[in-house]
Design a protein around this motif. Structure first.
Motif, PDB file in Angstrom:
ATOM      1  N   TYR A 128      -1.340   8.149   5.701  1.00 14.09           N
ATOM      2  CA  TYR A 128      -0.764   9.001   4.658  1.00 14.09           C
ATOM      3  C   TYR A 128      -1.492  10.349   4.648  1.00 14.09           C
ATOM      4  CZ  TYR A 128       0.585  10.825   0.108  1.00 14.09           C
ATOM      5  OH  TYR A 128       1.048  11.648  -0.885  1.00 14.09           O
ATOM      6  N   LYS A 159      -7.625   9.154  -4.527  1.00 15.80           N
ATOM      7  CA  LYS A 159      -8.116   8.177  -3.536  1.00 15.80           C
ATOM      8  C   LYS A 159      -8.939   7.090  -4.227  1.00 15.80           C
ATOM      9  CE  LYS A 159      -8.831  10.427   0.998  1.00 15.80           C
ATOM     10  NZ  LYS A 159      -9.917  10.876   1.860  1.00 15.80           N
ATOM     11  N   TYR A 215      -6.730   4.758  -5.928  1.00 13.47           N
ATOM     12  CA  TYR A 215      -6.111   3.875  -4.922  1.00 13.47           C
ATOM     13  C   TYR A 215      -7.095   2.768  -4.507  1.00 13.47           C
ATOM     14  CZ  TYR A 215      -4.279   2.437  -0.297  1.00 13.47           C
ATOM     15  OH  TYR A 215      -3.832   1.723   0.791  1.00 13.47           O
ATOM     16  N   HIS A 216      -8.346   3.159  -4.228  1.00 11.34           N
ATOM     17  CA  HIS A 216      -9.354   2.176  -3.801  1.00 11.34           C
ATOM     18  C   HIS A 216      -9.652   1.149  -4.891  1.00 11.34           C
ATOM     19  CE1 HIS A 216     -10.108   3.734   0.115  1.00 11.34           C
ATOM     20  NE2 HIS A 216     -10.537   4.929  -0.293  1.00 11.34           N
ATOM     21  N   ASN A 238      -6.831   0.568   4.331  1.00  7.81           N
ATOM     22  CA  ASN A 238      -7.441   1.786   4.890  1.00  7.81           C
ATOM     23  C   ASN A 238      -6.510   2.482   5.883  1.00  7.81           C
ATOM     24  OD1 ASN A 238      -9.701   1.334   3.372  1.00  7.81           O
ATOM     25  ND2 ASN A 238     -10.782   0.225   5.004  1.00  7.81           N
ATOM     26  N   LEU A 248       0.678   4.088  -2.812  1.00  5.86           N
ATOM     27  CA  LEU A 248       0.402   5.496  -2.508  1.00  5.86           C
ATOM     28  C   LEU A 248       1.507   6.398  -3.080  1.00  5.86           C
ATOM     29  CD1 LEU A 248      -0.867   5.261   1.178  1.00  5.86           C
ATOM     30  CD2 LEU A 248      -2.201   6.012  -0.788  1.00  5.86           C
ATOM     31  N   CYS A 268       0.832  -1.217   0.000  1.00  4.84           N
ATOM     32  CA  CYS A 268       0.000   0.000   0.000  1.00  4.84           C
ATOM     33  C   CYS A 268       0.865   1.265   0.000  1.00  4.84           C
ATOM     34  CB  CYS A 268      -0.944   0.004   1.192  1.00  4.84           C
ATOM     35  SG  CYS A 268      -2.192  -1.303   1.063  1.00  4.84           S
ATOM     36  N   SER A 269       1.950   1.228   0.785  1.00  8.02           N
ATOM     37  CA  SER A 269       2.846   2.398   0.831  1.00  8.02           C
ATOM     38  C   SER A 269       3.447   2.660  -0.551  1.00  8.02           C
ATOM     39  CB  SER A 269       3.977   2.158   1.837  1.00  8.02           C
ATOM     40  OG  SER A 269       3.429   2.026   3.129  1.00  8.02           O
ATOM     41  N   LYS A 325      -4.870  -5.280  -2.196  1.00  4.43           N
ATOM     42  CA  LYS A 325      -3.992  -4.432  -1.370  1.00  4.43           C
ATOM     43  C   LYS A 325      -3.815  -5.026   0.030  1.00  4.43           C
ATOM     44  CE  LYS A 325      -6.400  -0.626  -1.907  1.00  4.43           C
ATOM     45  NZ  LYS A 325      -7.391  -1.116  -2.887  1.00  4.43           N
ATOM     46  N   LEU A 383      -3.659   4.304   4.110  1.00  3.96           N
ATOM     47  CA  LEU A 383      -4.175   5.502   3.437  1.00  3.96           C
ATOM     48  C   LEU A 383      -4.431   6.615   4.464  1.00  3.96           C
ATOM     49  CD1 LEU A 383      -5.288   7.002   0.925  1.00  3.96           C
ATOM     50  CD2 LEU A 383      -7.523   5.973   1.441  1.00  3.96           C
ATOM     51  N   GLN A 384      -5.078   6.205   5.584  1.00  6.84           N
ATOM     52  CA  GLN A 384      -5.412   7.210   6.599  1.00  6.84           C
ATOM     53  C   GLN A 384      -4.148   7.862   7.172  1.00  6.84           C
ATOM     54  OE1 GLN A 384      -8.429   8.402   7.030  1.00  6.84           O
ATOM     55  NE2 GLN A 384      -7.465   9.897   8.393  1.00  6.84           N
TER      56      GLN A 384
END
Length: 592
Positions: A462, A442, A445-446, A456, A409, A405-406, A451, A459-460
């Motif tokens: 970030y 976003k 990303y979703h 979540n 992003l 995820c990182s 993932k 993302l939060q």
């Protein structure tokens, strides 16, 4: 055992070196390679009674075990020959030839007693070989059987209810075969011709009386009757003329007495078709490595001044095998999880379900390969290890998801970060543009699949880390009034609080899923343990019932022969066995 090529002849298993019994490592190495269940036939008897000839016949060879045609007895210690079973490819035949008992050269007959006891402990068929008829001299020579109570223990701690430890011998002793050599009499009882078995039965009858002489007469007979579950007798004519006996192993069958040749064939056929697999209490079938452990356990006990004990031997074996069973189960779990799990998983439940399936198989493997797991020590070790491995998979799953995820992003948002640096949004109306862009990214990303469980949260985190940057753009946007800016700050705060609440709920859900999985694991352990304990109990019940039947049979004979006192003594053992049956039937609940 694939073939007999690696064991063309016998090797010494237990050496008798100047009165010290020692295990031969080469022989243990051979046993460790035999994965099949073993039928173990041991022969014991006075020196120079032709034991080795019979053993060579069982091995299907003329030569092998040393015959020693001179009076000097040849076999020192216990010699072993492992050959494929001639009638059953699923089992191996282990032949044990022992040094002659009563050898004057040895002087010390301590070792004779130990060799006699070891032959009984290691075999599933025990052959006692003697010359001529079963007379008092033959019985006197069999005095070793009366010393077994001082040589072997069934239980590590004595029984409290007055029943002797030897009462359990019949439950694990081998079948007894008496071979009578150079038997020249007609087989008759009271003038009637009879079978060898009836002759043996008659020879084991007791005498009435209480004096020392009668006691000494009865004791070996009582021991044979009570200790051995099955008794059989074979008679053999003299094989050839006395002068030819020295060359017995070079003579062809047609140079031997035809009666003798037929008797040997009958003996071999009986051994091959009726000898049982060596089995320990609890229905544990012995294979090569297990026999290897038994040999080592018994010799260690003897050399350290203890008595070989069946219960301790089974526990020593259980230690080794249960340790290995835990390793087998864990290796299977690792291998299956490695194949089935693709990290990161979409949900925690998906990972836990895979863990549950692999754990169930791992416990099955442990149950299949373990026995006598006192107080479930090894099962608890397995449970703790599986839990550790599950937690490790969960951690790896989180990390795989976080890393993925990182990186995602970084890939999606880095162009935006670049634009912010260049001041593209630091202008009137820039804040609205930025919000729109963030929403679009976003969404992108979703929409990315696979993932994992940290999507979540990452993302939060970030978004939280960029709060100062967005706030700076908000505060410098001149198209917004102070009131609008205040409203926007509150909206962002509310959005952030909502996201935090959602994250908390997600964490609680995951915690709940983990707790449910733990409970499922526990129930799976209990379910499989209950099944195994049921099987063990049924096995124990079967063994106790078999022992009871043998004791009742013996009691009936004693009563028929008019031995009330002996029958009373046996009644104590019968009651004790009945108590064991009652206990085995009652069972109990499983608590891990």
């Amino acid at each position: 055992m694939a073939s007999e090529t690696y064991m063309p002849g016998p090797v010494c298993l237990i050496e008798n070196v100047r009165g010290q019994l020692m295990v031969n490592q080469e022989a243990l190495g051979i046993l460790s390679a035999i994965s099949q269940p073993v039928v173990v036939v041991a022969i014991v008897g006075m020196y120079r009674t032709g034991k080795s000839y019979l053993m060579n016949k069982l091995a299907g060879k003329k030569k092998g075990f040393s015959l020693g045609a001179t009076v000097q007895s040849h076999t020192k210690g216990i010699w072993m020959w492992c050959v494929p079973h001639p009638k059953d490819s699923k089992r191996a035949l282990v032949l044990l030839d022992t040094e002659g008992l009563g050898d004057v050269e040895k002087g010390d007959n301590q070792n004779d007693s130990w060799i006699f006891a070891l032959a009984i402990l290691l075999s599933s068929t025990f052959v006692y070989n003697s010359m001529g008829t079963i007379n008092q001299q033959a019985m006197d020579q069999l005095h070793y059987v009366t010393e077994l109570t001082d040589r072997i223990r069934a239980k590590s701690s004595p029984n409290s209810n007055e029943v002797q430890d030897s009462a359990d011998f019949v439950s694990f002793f081998p079948d007894f075969v008496w071979t009578l050599r150079d038997f020249s009499l007609e087989l008759e009882i009271d003038g009637e011709s009879s079978s060898p078995d009836a002759y043996l039965e008659n020879s084991l009858k007791l005498h009435q009386g209480t004096d020392e002489k009668v006691k000494n007469y009865n004791l070996p007979r009582l021991c044979i009757r009570k200790f051995f579950p099955k008794k059989k007798c074979f008679i053999f004519d003299r094989p050839a003329h006395r002068k030819k006996l020295a060359q017995l192993e070079t003579l062809h069958d047609d140079e031997l007495d035809p009666e003798f040749v037929e008797q040997v064939a009958e003996f071999c056929s009986y051994i091959f078709s009726t000898s049982r697999t060596k089995t320990l209490p609890g229905g544990i079938q012995v294979n090569g490595p297990r026999l290897e452990t038994l040999v080592q356990t018994y010799i260690t006990a003897i050399t350290s001044g203890d008595l070989p004990c069946m219960e301790n031997a089974v526990l020593a074996l259980a230690q080794i095998e249960n340790t290995a069973a835990v390793q087998k189960a864990l290796a299977h779990y690792e291998q299956q999880m490695g194949q089935k799990v693709q990290l990161p998983t979409d949900t925690l439940q998906e990972l836990l379900d895979l863990h549950g399936a692999c754990e169930r198989e791992a416990i099955e493997i442990f149950m299949k390969h373990s026995f006598k797991d006192v107080e479930h020590v090894f099962q608890k070790i397995l449970g703790a290890q599986l839990e550790k491995k599950r937690d490790n998979f969960c951690e790896r799953n989180k990390k795989a998801s976080s890393d993925l995820c990182s990186a995602l992003l970084q890939e999606i948002f880095s162009p935006l970060e670049e634009e912010v640096k260049q001041g593209i949004y630091s202008k009137p109306g820039g804040y609205r543009l930025l919000l729109q862009k963030v929403q679009d990214l976003k969404k992108k990303y979703h929409e990315e699949p696979k993932k994992g469980i940290q999507a979540n949260e990452v993302l939060q985190k970030y978004m939280d880390s960029k709060e100062d940057m967005t706030n700076a753009i908000l505060q410098t946007d001149q198209t917004l009034t102070e009131k609008e800016k205040e409203i926007e700050v509150q909206r962002v705060k509310a959005e952030s609080a909502e996201a935090a609440t959602k994250m908390l709920e997600e964490m609680q859900r995951k915690t709940q899923e983990m707790l449910e999985q733990k409970e499922k694991s526990y129930q799976e352990h209990v379910r499989q343990l209950t099944t195994k304990m049921e099987q063990d109990r049924a096995q124990m019940l079967k063994e106790h019932q078999e022992t009871l039947a043998l004791k009742l049979q013996e009691q009936e004979k004693l009563l028929k022969e008019g031995f009330q006192k002996e029958s009373k003594k046996l009644q104590k053992e019968i009651n004790d066995t009945k108590d064991k049956i009652k206990k085995a039937k009652s069972g109990g609940c499983v608590i891990l």
